[in-house]
Design an enzyme around this catalytic site. Structure first.
Site, PDB file in Angstrom:
ATOM      1  CG  ASP A  10      -2.240   0.672   1.115  1.00 53.55           C
ATOM      2  OD1 ASP A  10      -3.513   0.240   1.607  1.00 53.55           O
ATOM      3  OD2 ASP A  10      -1.750   2.149   0.591  1.00 53.55           O
ATOM      4  CG  ASP A 108      -3.191   3.553  -2.923  1.00 53.24           C
ATOM      5  OD1 ASP A 108      -4.539   2.412  -3.364  1.00 53.24           O
ATOM      6  OD2 ASP A 108      -3.507   4.751  -2.256  1.00 53.24           O
ATOM      7  CD  GLU A 109      -5.630  -0.936  -1.141  1.00 48.21           C
ATOM      8  OE1 GLU A 109      -5.464  -1.739  -0.763  1.00 48.21           O
ATOM      9  OE2 GLU A 109      -6.767  -0.070  -1.271  1.00 48.21           O
TER      10      GLU A 109
END
Length: 344
Positions: A10, A108-109
């Site tokens: 993350d 973003d993950e």
DNA sequence: TCTGGGGTCCTTAGTCGT
DNA sequence: TCTGACGACTAAGGACCC
């Protein structure tokens, strides 16, 4: 012997970190990213706040004007979707380049499948790799399934790591409120409270038959599994196939004339169709969303006579759906959502 | 403080055909 | 002919996530 681990990678304060790559002078300062970057404009909210801004009470979802009051010295920046997309792609390519299976979850993950005796040094190596290659800091949650990995990430932030498995799940999570579980929101927590369930441990110990009575045959057992830390262990590397596409817009001034509403609907329809066509997909259903000045939100949906990629057809369908709304109050938000046929 | 934008999945309810 | 069970499908809304 080597075990199978799920890593949840993350990126920390993603949008702010990307902005800081371009503007190193923003390091150490409160930074707020959202909307067009103008905190004086109404009806915009914060998408990402730097940790310095969070310390002042600024959070994602906060109206920008309120953020400006809490953090008057913060730097306010507009969203740059293209920039974030490029940065994200670079990170994902870097992770994929390690040869491990990668499941991307948004900008973003991502989940990464890792075979290792000792996962922490592997995680540290990945953090260094991502930082050296892209300049972006990330946190890594290590778990024996995706739920535990994802939950662990929160304990590792910022720029750290944490391990959550069947061995420590209940000792770490048991006394926390059910709201701490991924998938339990404010409404769910309130309903559990009505039944005397406040903590993860209490939910995990709840009578399965009761849970089914309260929540139904699908959701009840799912909540129980969630509280026990049970989750998937497979990484799906196939690209995600979207089911729908939408564009919605909140107007700075409420719309009061039907002609204007119709015109805006056609604009939104054009934008959606442009996206869909660029992705080589075909539209089967069209939905219109209207939020009025009282923040009441209503939607109506229509199946098209035949699948289409025509902006005119979608625009017409959207405008015709308007007849199903009351439209007695000024319109705050309009949206057009289309559902897509499965790709060939 | 006053609430964005883009998604997914689930539940409930109604309709239709067998 | 009427009725009910059941699956497939549609529609609306709720909840949640980033």
């Amino acid at each position: 012997m080597a075990g199978w681990w799920l890593f949840h990678v993350d990126l920390d304060q993603f949008q702010v970190s990307v902005e800081r790559l371009r503007r190193p002078d923003l390091r150490g300062r409160p930074v707020v990213v959202g909307g067009d970057g103008d905190p004086a404009r109404a009806r915009q909210v914060v998408t990402c706040a730097s940790y310095e801004a969070r310390a002042l009470g600024v959070r994602a979802g906060l109206p920008m004007r309120v953020a400006a009051r809490k953090a008057p010295d913060a730097v306010f920046l507009p969203l740059d979707h293209a920039g974030y997309e490029a940065a994200s792609a670079q990170v994902m390519d870097t992770l994929r380049g390690t040869g491990r299976p990668l499941e991307v979850w948004g900008w973003d993950e991502a989940f990464l499948g890792v075979t290792a005796d000792d996962p922490e040094p592997v995680a540290a190596g990945l953090q260094a790799l991502v930082r050296d290659t892209t300049g972006l800091p990330c946190s890594i949650g290590i778990g024996d399934n995706k739920l535990r990995a994802k939950t662990a990430t929160g304990f590792g932030k910022p720029a750290g790591m944490y391990r959550l498995t069947g061995a420590n799940w209940m000792s770490i999570m048991g006394d926390r409120p059910v709201r701490a579980l991924w998938g339990v929101g404010a409404r769910g927590a309130a309903r559990f409270a009505e039944h005397g369930i406040a903590t993860v441990r209490e939910l995990a110990a709840a009578d399965p038959a009761e849970l089914v009575r309260w929540w139904g045959p699908t959701t009840g057992p799912r909540y129980r599994a969630l509280a026990r830390g049970e989750g998937e262990t497979e990484i799906r590397i196939e690209p995600w196939i979207a089911r729908s596409r939408s564009h919605q817009r909140t107007y700075e001034q409420d719309l009061t004339e039907r002609g204007v509403v119709e015109r805006e609907l056609r604009v939104l329809a054009d934008q959606v169709v442009t996206d869909v066509v660029a992705d080589d997909r075909v539209i089967t259903r069209v939905a219109v969303v209207v939020r009025n000045s009282s923040f009441f939100t209503e939607s109506h949906l229509r199946t098209l006579p035949e699948p289409t990629t025509s902006a005119a057809v979608v625009g017409e369908a959207a405008v015709s759906l308007l007849d199903r709304f009351e439209l007695r109050r000024p319109v705050r938000l309009l949206g057009v959502r289309v559902e897509l046929a499965p790709p060939p």
